[in-house]
Scaffold this motif. Structure first.
Motif, PDB file in Angstrom:
ATOM      1  N   GLY A 294       0.808  -1.211   0.000  1.00  0.00           N
ATOM      2  CA  GLY A 294       0.000   0.000   0.000  1.00  0.00           C
ATOM      3  C   GLY A 294       0.840   1.260   0.000  1.00  0.00           C
ATOM      4  N   ASN A 295       0.501   2.182  -0.880  1.00  0.00           N
ATOM      5  CA  ASN A 295       1.097   3.524  -0.948  1.00  0.00           C
ATOM      6  C   ASN A 295       2.502   3.579  -1.532  1.00  0.00           C
ATOM      7  OD1 ASN A 295      -0.902   5.314  -0.250  1.00  0.00           O
ATOM      8  ND2 ASN A 295      -0.118   5.770   1.783  1.00  0.00           N
ATOM      9  N   THR A 296       3.033   2.480  -2.035  1.00  0.00           N
ATOM     10  CA  THR A 296       4.395   2.542  -2.569  1.00  0.00           C
ATOM     11  C   THR A 296       4.459   3.412  -3.822  1.00  0.00           C
ATOM     12  OG1 THR A 296       4.132   0.498  -3.884  1.00  0.00           O
ATOM     13  CG2 THR A 296       4.991   0.277  -1.639  1.00  0.00           C
ATOM     14  N   GLU A 297       3.337   3.486  -4.569  1.00  0.00           N
ATOM     15  CA  GLU A 297       3.329   4.348  -5.758  1.00  0.00           C
ATOM     16  C   GLU A 297       3.367   5.822  -5.382  1.00  0.00           C
ATOM     17  OE1 GLU A 297      -0.946   3.937  -4.604  1.00  0.00           O
ATOM     18  OE2 GLU A 297       0.849   2.671  -4.622  1.00  0.00           O
ATOM     19  N   LYS A 298       2.926   6.162  -4.171  1.00  0.00           N
ATOM     20  CA  LYS A 298       3.010   7.537  -3.692  1.00  0.00           C
ATOM     21  C   LYS A 298       4.390   7.833  -3.108  1.00  0.00           C
ATOM     22  CE  LYS A 298      -1.932   7.844  -2.652  1.00  0.00           C
ATOM     23  NZ  LYS A 298      -2.949   8.047  -1.583  1.00  0.00           N
ATOM     24  N   ALA A 299       4.995   6.806  -2.515  1.00  0.00           N
ATOM     25  CA  ALA A 299       6.331   6.973  -1.946  1.00  0.00           C
ATOM     26  C   ALA A 299       7.374   7.212  -3.027  1.00  0.00           C
ATOM     27  CB  ALA A 299       6.699   5.747  -1.122  1.00  0.00           C
ATOM     28  N   MET A 300       7.210   6.556  -4.166  1.00  0.00           N
ATOM     29  CA  MET A 300       8.096   6.812  -5.301  1.00  0.00           C
ATOM     30  C   MET A 300       7.313   6.627  -6.586  1.00  0.00           C
ATOM     31  SD  MET A 300      11.936   5.450  -6.090  1.00  0.00           S
ATOM     32  CE  MET A 300      12.922   6.275  -7.348  1.00  0.00           C
ATOM     33  N   ARG A 301       6.888   7.732  -7.130  1.00  0.00           N
ATOM     34  CA  ARG A 301       6.063   7.708  -8.337  1.00  0.00           C
ATOM     35  C   ARG A 301       6.887   7.325  -9.560  1.00  0.00           C
ATOM     36  NH1 ARG A 301       1.172   9.847  -7.212  1.00  0.00           N
ATOM     37  NH2 ARG A 301       1.003  11.173  -5.358  1.00  0.00           N
ATOM     38  N   LYS A 302       6.199   6.852 -10.574  1.00  0.00           N
ATOM     39  CA  LYS A 302       6.857   6.476 -11.816  1.00  0.00           C
ATOM     40  C   LYS A 302       7.528   7.699 -12.423  1.00  0.00           C
ATOM     41  CE  LYS A 302       5.969   3.709 -15.941  1.00  0.00           C
ATOM     42  NZ  LYS A 302       4.951   2.948 -16.702  1.00  0.00           N
TER      43      LYS A 302
END
Length: 220
Positions: free
Chosen positions: A157-165
């Motif tokens: 959960g939330n890893t895409e917010k922690a480091m966006r593409k």
């Protein structure tokens, strides 16, 4: 380490312990992972972890759920950078060429599982976006069926917010990891039927969606 090769060191070397400790410290400070379901991980024996993939930081999250040494596939292009290659190789990574029938990476994966070790393989193949798990690559379940090992879906959960593409550096964000119940697969003598791979991949998709939903709820 030569490109494509895997020296299977099942014991934790000093290099592995140091790098793992470094990653753990940075992740705890930056991402403060919440972990649930760690009791589903078998203490010994071969196992295939199948995490959701939304960020470049996803590869390291299993170290918060288990003390077992884990091995994982990483995209072939990362081996172009000597420092990064040395770092991830120490962590147990070996390269895979996406979009091709990479026999060497499959052999490396089977080598890990046949040695009774834990393997991390992203069934989506590459980073995806959104809250839904779409069509999965069938490689994970083909490998699991052929090697006769349990598969554990892992929601992040939330890893895409922690480091966006496209981001160069991560940002501090609370994240989570949900370890689902192992998927126990049927066994076959000889060749694995194509239908079994298709059916098992759909089961994984559903279970991965469930774990992903739970992980997002933990940090919503």
């Amino acid at each position: 380490m030569a490109e494509g090769s895997l020296v299977l060191r099942t014991k934790k070397t000093l290099g592995y312990i140091f790098v793992r400790g470094l990653v753990t410290t940075v992740w705890r400070i930056m991402f403060r992972p919440i972990v649930t379901g760690a009791h589903h991980i078998p203490a010994t024996g071969p196992v295939l972890f199948a995490p959701i993939h939304r960020s470049n930081i996803d590869f390291a999250y299993l170290i918060f759920a288990t003390n077992r040494k884990t091995f994982f596939m990483a995209k072939h292009s990362l081996w172009k950078f000597p420092v990064l290659r040395r770092f991830i190789s120490t962590m147990g990574a070996f390269p895979v060429k996406r979009g091709t029938a990479d026999r060497e990476s499959l052999n490396n994966a089977e080598l890990v599982l046949n040695a009774g070790q834990a393997l991390v393989l992203f069934p989506e193949g590459t980073r995806q976006e959104g809250d839904s798990v779409g069509t999965l690559m069938d490689g994970a379940m083909f490998l699991a069926l052929r090697s006769q090992v349990p598969v554990i879906p892992v929601g992040l959960g939330n890893t895409e917010k922690a480091m966006r593409k496209g981001a160069i550096l991560p940002r501090p964000t609370r994240t989570s990891i949900v370890i689902g119940e192992p998927i126990i697969l049927p066994t076959f003598e000889g060749r694995v039927p194509r239908s079994a791979v298709t059916d098992s991949t759909e089961i994984l998709r559903q279970r991965l969606q469930q774990a992903y939903d739970e992980a997002r709820d933990l940090v919503s």
